[in-house]
Design an enzyme around this catalytic site. Structure first.
Site, PDB file in Angstrom:
ATOM      1  N   ASP A   1      -7.044  -1.302  -4.650  1.00 25.11           N
ATOM      2  CA  ASP A   1      -8.165  -0.958  -3.915  1.00 25.11           C
ATOM      3  C   ASP A   1      -9.167   0.007  -4.507  1.00 25.11           C
ATOM      4  O   ASP A   1     -10.141   0.254  -4.565  1.00 25.11           O
ATOM      5  CB  ASP A   1      -7.691  -0.512  -2.443  1.00 25.11           C
ATOM      6  CG  ASP A   1      -6.900  -1.362  -1.729  1.00 25.11           C
ATOM      7  OD1 ASP A   1      -7.180  -2.476  -1.757  1.00 25.11           O
ATOM      8  OD2 ASP A   1      -6.055  -1.051  -0.881  1.00 25.11           O
TER       9      ASP A   1
ATOM     10  N   ASP B   1       0.795  -1.056   0.121  1.00 24.63           N
ATOM     11  CA  ASP B   1       0.087  -0.215   0.020  1.00 24.63           C
ATOM     12  C   ASP B   1       0.804   1.164   0.126  1.00 24.63           C
ATOM     13  O   ASP B   1       1.872   1.200   0.543  1.00 24.63           O
ATOM     14  CB  ASP B   1      -0.981   0.095   1.228  1.00 24.63           C
ATOM     15  CG  ASP B   1      -1.984  -0.869   1.141  1.00 24.63           C
ATOM     16  OD1 ASP B   1      -2.329  -1.152   0.232  1.00 24.63           O
ATOM     17  OD2 ASP B   1      -2.728  -1.359   2.407  1.00 24.63           O
TER      18      ASP B   1
END
Length: 158
Positions: free
Chosen positions: A132, A116
């Site tokens: 995402d 991330d």
């Protein structure tokens, strides 16, 4: 032979490719935990790993989530191959979800975590990634598609 649901496949490929290339760039460019403010205090690139789902939900459930990613991917592939021809919004929505699920799924199987790096600090939002984002956008597209479907006189949705 013409490929059915062509936009589905294009959306899935683009989402998967952009997710993987951005994660590769982050891993090659940053040290774990390193942050680069693009708009100080608002938006940063921050390299973290996540053993949970989107936005750090279900943290530590990587084993279960890797199989969920695979299952979702296989169901969506089967839908595109063997299901009906989908409308524009359905193709884009399901395609983006597939690309995101595959991107995060590959990370879970290969790395044991998801990379991330998109860090919106203005609203204290969990760090997330391109996959995402595509999954979320795909869901919005499916919602748009659902509002465009109208019941016919037989009660079926067309």
């Amino acid at each position: 032979m013409r490929l059915k649901n062509r936009l589905f496949w294009i959306a899935a490929f683009i989402a998967f490719f952009l997710d993987q290339i951005t994660k590769y760039w982050v891993v090659q460019t940053f040290s774990l935990g390193q942050t680069l403010p693009l708009l100080t205090g608002i938006f940063h690139f921050t390299y973290v790993t996540n053993t949970g789902a989107a936005f750090s939900l279900l943290s530590g459930k990587v084993e279960w989530l890797r199989w969920l990613s695979l299952g979702v991917s296989l169901v969506l592939i089967a839908l595109a191959l063997f299901g009906p021809t989908l409308n524009l919004w359905d193709q884009l929505g399901y395609g983006l979800i597939l690309g995101g699920a595959m991107g995060n799924g590959i990370d879970r199987f290969v790395l044991g975590h998801v990379v991330d790096f998109l860090d919106f600090r203005l609203i204290s939002f969990p760090v997330f990634n391109v996959a995402d984002s595509f999954i979320s956008i795909g869901i919005v597209f499916l919602l748009i598609a659902s509002f465009q479907k109208t019941p016919t006189s037989t009660g079926r949705l067309d």
